[in-house]
Design a protein around this motif. Sequence first.
Motif, PDB file in Angstrom:
ATOM      1  N   UNK A 112       0.859  -1.185   0.000  1.00 62.41           N
ATOM      2  CA  UNK A 112       0.000   0.000   0.000  1.00 62.41           C
ATOM      3  C   UNK A 112       0.895   1.234   0.000  1.00 62.41           C
ATOM      4  N   UNK A 113       0.864   2.013  -1.086  1.00 63.80           N
ATOM      5  CA  UNK A 113       1.697   3.209  -1.222  1.00 63.80           C
ATOM      6  C   UNK A 113       0.856   4.427  -0.861  1.00 63.80           C
ATOM      7  N   UNK A 114       1.144   5.045   0.300  1.00 70.03           N
ATOM      8  CA  UNK A 114       0.394   6.199   0.760  1.00 70.03           C
ATOM      9  C   UNK A 114       0.997   7.469   0.154  1.00 70.03           C
ATOM     10  N   UNK A 115       0.164   8.435  -0.268  1.00 64.77           N
ATOM     11  CA  UNK A 115       0.674   9.653  -0.898  1.00 64.77           C
ATOM     12  C   UNK A 115       1.396  10.530   0.122  1.00 64.77           C
ATOM     13  N   UNK A 116       2.255  11.461  -0.351  1.00 70.30           N
ATOM     14  CA  UNK A 116       2.933  12.376   0.564  1.00 70.30           C
ATOM     15  C   UNK A 116       1.918  13.245   1.311  1.00 70.30           C
ATOM     16  N   UNK A 117       2.265  13.730   2.504  1.00 69.14           N
ATOM     17  CA  UNK A 117       1.354  14.599   3.257  1.00 69.14           C
ATOM     18  C   UNK A 117       0.967  15.838   2.433  1.00 69.14           C
ATOM     19  N   UNK A 118      -0.330  16.143   2.436  1.00 73.03           N
ATOM     20  CA  UNK A 118      -0.823  17.303   1.706  1.00 73.03           C
ATOM     21  C   UNK A 118      -1.020  17.061   0.228  1.00 73.03           C
ATOM     22  N   UNK A 119      -0.700  15.856  -0.260  1.00 74.88           N
ATOM     23  CA  UNK A 119      -0.833  15.569  -1.686  1.00 74.88           C
ATOM     24  C   UNK A 119      -2.252  15.109  -1.994  1.00 74.88           C
ATOM     25  N   UNK A 120      -2.701  15.359  -3.203  1.00 78.01           N
ATOM     26  CA  UNK A 120      -4.027  14.919  -3.633  1.00 78.01           C
ATOM     27  C   UNK A 120      -3.967  13.575  -4.363  1.00 78.01           C
ATOM     28  N   UNK A 121      -2.783  12.961  -4.412  1.00 72.70           N
ATOM     29  CA  UNK A 121      -2.669  11.663  -5.077  1.00 72.70           C
ATOM     30  C   UNK A 121      -3.436  10.598  -4.287  1.00 72.70           C
ATOM     31  N   UNK A 122      -3.992   9.615  -4.992  1.00 70.01           N
ATOM     32  CA  UNK A 122      -4.711   8.543  -4.295  1.00 70.01           C
ATOM     33  C   UNK A 122      -3.737   7.507  -3.742  1.00 70.01           C
ATOM     34  N   UNK A 123      -4.257   6.672  -2.839  1.00 73.01           N
ATOM     35  CA  UNK A 123      -3.488   5.538  -2.328  1.00 73.01           C
ATOM     36  C   UNK A 123      -3.378   4.500  -3.447  1.00 73.01           C
TER      37      UNK A 123
END
Length: 317
Positions: free
Chosen positions: A298-309
Amino acid sequence: MSLWLLGLAVTLVSGIAATAYLWLVRRPRDEMTYGLHALSGLRWREFSKLVLAAMAGRGLVEASPEPQESREPQSTFLLQRGDERWLLSCKHGSAYRIAAAPVHELAASIRLGAAQGGILATEGKVEKEGRDAAQGTNIELLDGPRLWPQVRHLIEPALREQIDQYASGRAKRHTGISWLGAVALGALAMAAWSSGHPASMDDVPAASPPASSARPSTPPPPTVTAPQATFREPTEEELEVQMRDVLKALSKTPGITRGVWQTKLTLSIDRVASEKDIWPWICLELERYPALRATRVQLNPPPGSSEPVRWRQCKTM
């Protein structure tokens, strides 16, 4: 009996018997083991929802449930089926070893609440003391082997598919190894029969009438040795060490802030760098260990990013 027929019969009988055992006995047991490990990685609320859904299939529904967002952590639930009242006690965690005390506590709660009976559910194991304490009471004990068949169809489809893949993958690997062993047994049977039973007259060519000397006997065929399997399934302790080594290596990788094993099948990664930069390093560490190559990451996006998991796998089964 022909020497080759003997070897073929031994190979087929031993190979088919081992295959039947691995797929009909061992595979369901492996699936249950992996599934219970996955359940132990759930949060208490997710686990209790699974058990409540399983009880709803029996007609036992939660009496006056509180709103989900306001419910405080709890392990005991009041269920109803018509006029009957039942108490459900959830002990979340595969490390639970239920002795007599939790059973006595549930029995006391049943008497105080004027309930018809109780159900104690856990991914762990009920010890002999717990089973003895439940005798003579209207308490049903659902430990790991009894709980898994009731919740298996209720877990997340993706996780259930992953559990099936792991169990099937292990069965396939061990089936291949068992057939190599069956070939070796067949070869050994041929060698043993050949050394204990000399060739019959039908197998020896007839001598020419004028020939006066006997022909030398033909030596028995050499024993065929099956290749040895190089893969060995790690023990629980070895797997834990491998998982810790992966986390230790990833903690030193630039762009990765944290790695956590949610279950023995799922690795969660917190990142600050791009997925393209860190993914090769993650796969490099996981592929060092054959038992972890197909880990679900599970790749979590950087803090504050709008990218999905994102969910990825380095290797598939």
